[in-house]
Design a protein around this motif. Structure first.
Motif, short mmCIF file in Angstrom:
data_model
loop_
_atom_site.label_atom_id
_atom_site.label_comp_id
_atom_site.label_asym_id
_atom_site.label_seq_id
_atom_site.Cartn_x
_atom_site.Cartn_y
_atom_site.Cartn_z
N SER A 83 -24.66 -3.78 5.36
CA SER A 83 -24.78 -2.54 4.58
C SER A 83 -26.23 -2.15 4.39
O SER A 83 -26.53 -1.21 3.66
CB SER A 83 -24.09 -2.71 3.24
N VAL A 84 -27.15 -2.85 5.05
CA VAL A 84 -28.59 -2.62 5.05
C VAL A 84 -29.21 -2.84 3.67
O VAL A 84 -30.11 -3.66 3.51
CB VAL A 84 -28.98 -1.21 5.56
N GLY A 85 -28.68 -2.11 2.65
CA GLY A 85 -29.19 -2.31 1.29
C GLY A 85 -30.63 -1.91 1.12
O GLY A 85 -31.40 -2.58 0.43
N LEU A 86 -31.02 -0.81 1.76
CA LEU A 86 -32.37 -0.30 1.52
C LEU A 86 -32.45 0.19 0.08
O LEU A 86 -31.45 0.59 -0.50
CB LEU A 86 -32.69 0.85 2.47
N PHE A 87 -33.67 0.16 -0.50
CA PHE A 87 -33.85 0.64 -1.87
C PHE A 87 -33.98 2.16 -1.81
O PHE A 87 -34.95 2.68 -1.28
CB PHE A 87 -35.09 0.00 -2.49
N PRO A 88 -32.99 2.88 -2.36
CA PRO A 88 -32.95 4.33 -2.15
C PRO A 88 -34.12 5.07 -2.79
O PRO A 88 -34.40 6.20 -2.41
CB PRO A 88 -31.62 4.76 -2.79
N HIS A 89 -34.79 4.46 -3.77
CA HIS A 89 -35.88 5.16 -4.45
C HIS A 89 -37.24 4.81 -3.85
O HIS A 89 -38.27 5.21 -4.38
CB HIS A 89 -35.87 4.84 -5.93
N ARG A 90 -37.24 4.05 -2.76
CA ARG A 90 -38.51 3.70 -2.13
C ARG A 90 -38.54 4.25 -0.71
O ARG A 90 -37.51 4.33 -0.05
CB ARG A 90 -38.68 2.18 -2.11
N ALA A 98 -41.51 -4.71 1.13
CA ALA A 98 -40.98 -5.36 -0.07
C ALA A 98 -41.44 -6.81 -0.23
O ALA A 98 -41.99 -7.18 -1.26
CB ALA A 98 -39.45 -5.27 -0.06
N VAL A 99 -41.21 -7.63 0.81
CA VAL A 99 -41.52 -9.05 0.65
C VAL A 99 -43.04 -9.31 0.65
O VAL A 99 -43.54 -10.03 -0.21
CB VAL A 99 -40.80 -9.91 1.71
N TYR A 132 -37.34 8.93 2.83
CA TYR A 132 -36.48 8.13 1.97
C TYR A 132 -35.22 7.74 2.73
O TYR A 132 -34.79 8.46 3.64
CB TYR A 132 -36.14 8.90 0.69
N ASP A 134 -32.11 7.98 2.38
CA ASP A 134 -30.96 8.87 2.56
C ASP A 134 -31.20 9.94 3.64
O ASP A 134 -30.31 10.70 3.95
CB ASP A 134 -30.54 9.52 1.23
N ARG A 148 -37.76 -4.90 7.48
CA ARG A 148 -37.97 -5.48 6.16
C ARG A 148 -37.75 -6.99 6.19
O ARG A 148 -38.47 -7.76 5.56
CB ARG A 148 -37.04 -4.81 5.15
#
Lengths: 305, 382
Positions: A83-90, A98-99, A132, A134, A148
Motif C-alpha cells: 500500500s506504499v504508505g507514503l506520508f500524504p502531507h510530505r 524520511a529515514v 505531493y 496524491d 524511501r
C-alpha cells in the motif's frame, strides 16, 4: 545476513509460522512466495519486529533482533509495502528523506542522496521532488516507496508485495529497476510475493511457503525441475512450470556459437521466453544472436545441459 | 399537452438555479413587512409598548424588489442593500419616534425587524453562494464595517438596545471579558484533558468505548441541573480545604462553572480526537513505524498534522457550544453575558435580555469565523 532460528508464531489458536528455520545470505535477492495466509508477510515482519515471535530467534548480522533498540533496528532496515504508505502531507523529496532525516544526516548529504535515488528510480520528471503523493500515479508512488526504503543505504531491505497493486507493464519496469539496483549495490533483499512469475524473475533463491512452513527452498530452476513434493509441483505450475523456466533461462546458455542465422539479432542476455516470442512473431525456427551465433527452436525445447 | 406541461413548468420555476429559497424567503419577508411590528414604542425600559411600523409600504416594496432581483443577477446587490439598510432605517425611525416623546421612552426592535433582517441576511447568503470566497468575505465585511461606522456616527443611538448598552457599558465590558475568559479556560482545560484521553481511547478501543459512553451520558444531563448538582460538592471541597476556598473555589462562582463546562466539552474533544486519529491513513502509520519512527515521532510528525483538520473542526464545535453554555453559568454566580439575560428576564427588560443574547451570538459567530479562518489557513497540507 538474516537468520530465522526455530521461529514460531501463533495468533490465538491459529499457528501462522511453525518452527521455521532459514538463512538469507548477504547480497542475496531472496523471495518468499506462497498463497495468501501462508505466513510469508508475518515472517517478513518479524525481521523488523513489527510482529513479535512467540518462540525462536531472528538474527540480523548475527545479532538477535529482540535485544536491539527497536527504532535503531528499523532505521537500519529498509521497508517497502504494497500500500506504499507514503506520508500524504510530505513532498516526494521529504518522503524519500524520511529515514536519513531520522538518522540526522546533514541536510546537504540528504539532498544529494534524494537526487541520486530519484535518478536511479526514474523519478526524474521536472518538479517531481516537490509534488505531493496524491498527484502521483500508482507506479510513481511505488517508486517513491522503494526510494524511501533504500534512502539510508540499508544493508537489508524488506519488501512486502511492493508491486502487487501495479499494472503488468509498470510492474515489470519496477522489477527491472529493483533487480538492477540490488545487483549494483549488493543489498540483501527479502521479498514477499504471491506471484510465482515475479518470484522466479527476481529471486536468486526462492522459498515456497505453505501453511506456515517452508515447502521448499532453492534456486528458481531447482524448484521447477525437482519439486520436493506434489504440492510444490502444483504451485510451481505443473507443465506450465516449463514455460516459467523459459523466463529464467538465458539465450547465452542455450545458443550455438558455431552457427548463424539471418534477420534481426537477439541479445545474448535475453531470456528464452523472449527468444520464443520473437520466433513466433517472425514465424521462424532460428534466430541470430548479437555478437555471433544462433539459437534454434530445438535448443529451447531441448532438456538443458 | 399543455395541461401536462403546466405543473412541470411551475416546478421548474421553483427548482431552476435554486430559486426555492428565494420564493420561501420572499413569502416570509413579505409577511413580516405587512403583518409584524417593525418597532415597539414603550413608555420605559421595563414596560412593553405598542407596535409602530411607520414604513409598511416602503418595506414591502423594497422587499418585493429585492426578491424579484433575486431571480436575476442583481440579487446579491439588492440583498446586500436591504441587509445593510434595515438597521439604519430602524435607527432613523427610532430618532423620529423619540422626537416628541418623554425621555424615558424606549424604542424596541420588533419581531418584524428581526424577521426581515434574518430573511434578508439569509437571502444574501443564498445569493452569494455562487460567488468566489473573496467576494463573499468582502460583502459581509462591508456590512459589518458600515454598521460599525454608523454606530460610531450615532445612527442607532436612539434604539432602546443601544441605550441599554450605554447605561450598562462598564458592566457589559466586564461581563464580556468574564464570558471570554470562562470559554477560553474551558477550551484550554478540555483540550489538555480531552486530547490525551482521546489518544488513549483510540489506542485501546474497548476502554475508549467506556470513556465515550460515560461522556455521552454526562452530555444528557441538563446544563441547569449539572450546575445545581455541582454546588454541593464544590462547597464541601472549599470547606474541607480552606486553601482552595482562598483561591476563589466554592459552591458557586467560576470554578464549578468551568468544571461543568469542561465536562460538556470533553465528549466532542475526545470524539474528534479519535476521529482525527482515525483520519490518518493506516498504511502511512504502518510505514512510519516500520521505518523506525518512535511513537512520539509518529504522533507529532504523522498523526497530528494529518488529523489536525478533523480536530480543529471539533474544536470549532466545542468553542461555539461552550460560549453558548457559559451563559447558564451566570446562574451559579460565574458572571458572563448570561447575567444580562437572567437579570433582564427577572426585570422584564427585553432590551437587556437582547443585549446579552446578541453579545453571545456575536461571540459564537466570531469564534466560528476564527476557527474557519484557522482551518483555511492551515490548509489541507497542514
Amino acid at each position: 545476513m538474516i537468520e530465522f532460528d526455530h521461529v514460531h508464531k501463533a495468533f490465538g489458536n491459529h499457528v501462522v509460522i511453525e518452527d521455521l528455520s532459514l538463512r538469507v545470505e548477504d547480497g542475496e535477492f531472496f523471495v518468499l512466495v506462497g498463497p495468501s495466509g501462508s505466513g510469508k508477510s508475518t515472517l517478513l515482519r518479524t525481521v523488523n519486529r513489527l510482529t513479535h515471535i512467540d518462540r525462536g530467534q531472528v538474527r540480523v548480522h548475527g545479532k538477535d533482533v529482540a535485544t536491539q533498540p527497536i527504532e535503531a533496528l528499523r532505521r537500519g532496515i529498509g521497508y517497502a509495502i504494497q500500500s506504499v504508505g507514503l506520508f500524504p502531507h510530505r513532498t516526494v523529496a521529504e518522503n524519500i528523506a524520511a529515514v536519513p532525516h531520522l538518522l540526522r544526516w546533514p541536510q546537504k548529504q540528504i539532498d544529494e542522496r534524494v537526487a541520486e535515488l530519484m535518478a536511479l528510480l526514474k523519478l526524474d520528471e521536472p518538479g517531481m521532488a516537490d509534488r505531493y503523493p496524491d498527484t502521483l500515479s500508482g507506479g510513481q508512488a511505488q517508486r517513491v516507496g522503494v526510494a524511501r526504503a533504500l534512502a539510508a543505504r540499508p544493508k537489508i531491505v524488506l519488501m512486502d508485495e511492493p508491486f502487487g497493486a501495479l499494472d503488468p507493464l509498470t510492474r515489470e519496469s519496477l522489477q527491472a529497476s529493483v533487480k538492477a539496483i540490488q545487483k549494483e549495490t549488493g543489498t540483501t533483499i527479502l521479498f514477499v510475493t504471491h506471484d510465482m512469475d515475479e518470484a522466479f524473475r527476481l529471486g536468486d533463491r526462492v522459498a515456497l511457503m505453505l501453511d506456515g512452513r517452508l515447502a521448499q527452498v532453492g534456486t528458481p530452476l531447482e524448484l521447477i525441475r525437482s519439486p520436493a513434493d506434489e504440492r510444490v509441483n502444483e504451485f510451481v505450475g505443473g507443465t506450465r512450470a516449463y514455460l516459467r523456466e523459459l523466463a529464467v533461462r538465458c539465450v547465452r546458455d542455450s545458443m550455438r556459437r558455431d552457427e548463424s542465422a539471418d534477420g534481426d539479432a537477439i541479445a545474448p542476455g535475453a531470456t528464452l521466453q523472449e527468444a520464443l516470442g520473437l520466433m513466433l512473431e517472425k514465424r521462424r525456427d532460428r534466430l541470430a544472436v548479437a555478437g555471433g551465433g544462433a539459437i534454434l527452436l530445438a535448443d529451447i525445447v531441448a532438456r538443458p545441459r | 399537452m399543455t395541461a401536462m406541461a403546466q405543473p412541470s413548468r411551475a416546478s421548474a420555476l421553483l427548482h431552476e438555479r435554486g430559486r426555492l429559497p428565494v420564493v420561501v424567503l420572499g413569502a416570509v419577508g413579505l409577511f413580516a413587512s405587512l403583518a409584524m411590528a417593525f418597532l415597539h414604542v414603550a413608555p420605559n425600559r421595563l414596560l412593553s409598548g405598542h407596535p409602530a411600523s411607520p414604513h409598511i409600504a416602503l418595506l414591502a416594496a423594497a422587499w418585493l424588489v429585492t426578491v424579484a432581483a433575486g431571480f436575476w443577477r442583481g440579487g446579491a446587490l439588492f440583498a446586500l442593500l436591504l441587509t445593510l439598510g434595515l438597521p439604519f432605517l430602524a435607527g432613523h425611525d427610532a430618532a423620529r419616534l423619540l422626537q416628541h416623546a418623554p425621555p424615558t421612552t424606549r424604542i424596541q426592535l420588533g419581531a418584524g425587524f428581526w424577521t426581515l433582517w434574518l430573511a434578508a441576511a439569509l437571502l444574501l447568503l443564498d445569493r452569494l453562494r455562487h460567488l468566489r470566497i473573496a467576494w463573499r468575505v468582502a460583502a459581509w465585511l462591508f456590512i459589518v464595517a458600515a454598521c460599525v461606522a454608523g454606530a460610531m456616527a450615532g445612527a442607532f443611538s436612539d434604539l432602546g438596545l443601544v441605550r441599554e448598552w450605554q447605561a450598562q457599558r462598564g458592566a457589559f465590558t466586564d461581563a464580556l471579558a468574564t464570558h471570554v475568559t470562562l470559554s477560553l479556560v474551558t477550551l484550554g482545560i478540555a483540550l489538555a484533558a480531552g486530547a490525551p484521553l482521546g489518544y488513549l481511547a483510540w489506542r485501546k478501543r474497548r476502554a475508549g468505548g467506556a470513556v465515550l459512553g460515560v461522556l455521552a451520558f454526562l452530555q444528557t444531563v441538563p446544563s441547569l441541573a449539572l450546575f445545581a448538582l455541582l454546588i454541593g460538592p464544590f462547597a464541601w471541597l472549599a470547606r474541607a480545604w480552606p486553601a482552595l476556598g482562598a483561591l476563589g473555589f466554592g459552591g458557586t462562582g467560576a470554578a464549578p462553572a468551568v468544571f461543568a463546562l469542561v465536562l460538556y466539552a470533553l465528549l466532542p474533544v475526545v470524539r474528534y480526537t479519535v476521529a482525527g486519529l482515525d483520519a490518518v491513513p493506516a498504511d502511512a502509520r504502518e510505514a512510519a513505524r516500520g521505518l523506525g519512527m518512535t511513537r512520539g515521532q509518529v504522533l507529532l510528525g504523522i498523526q497530528l498534522p494529518l488529523g489536525w483538520p478533523v480536530l480543529l473542526a471539533g474544536l470549532r464545535i466545542v468553542a461555539v457550544q461552550t460560549i453558548g453554555l457559559a451563559a447558564v453559568a451566570a446562574l451559579i454566580g460565574a458572571g458572563g453575558m448570561g447575567r444580562f439575560v437572567f437579570l433582564g428576564i427577572g426585570q422584564g427588560a427585553t432590551d437587556m435580555v437582547l443585549l446579552g443574547t446578541l453579545a453571545i451570538i456575536v461571540l459564537a459567530l466570531a469564534a466560528d469565523l476564527l476557527f474557519q479562518g484557522l482551518m483555511a489557513f492551515t490548509g489541507r497540507r497542514a
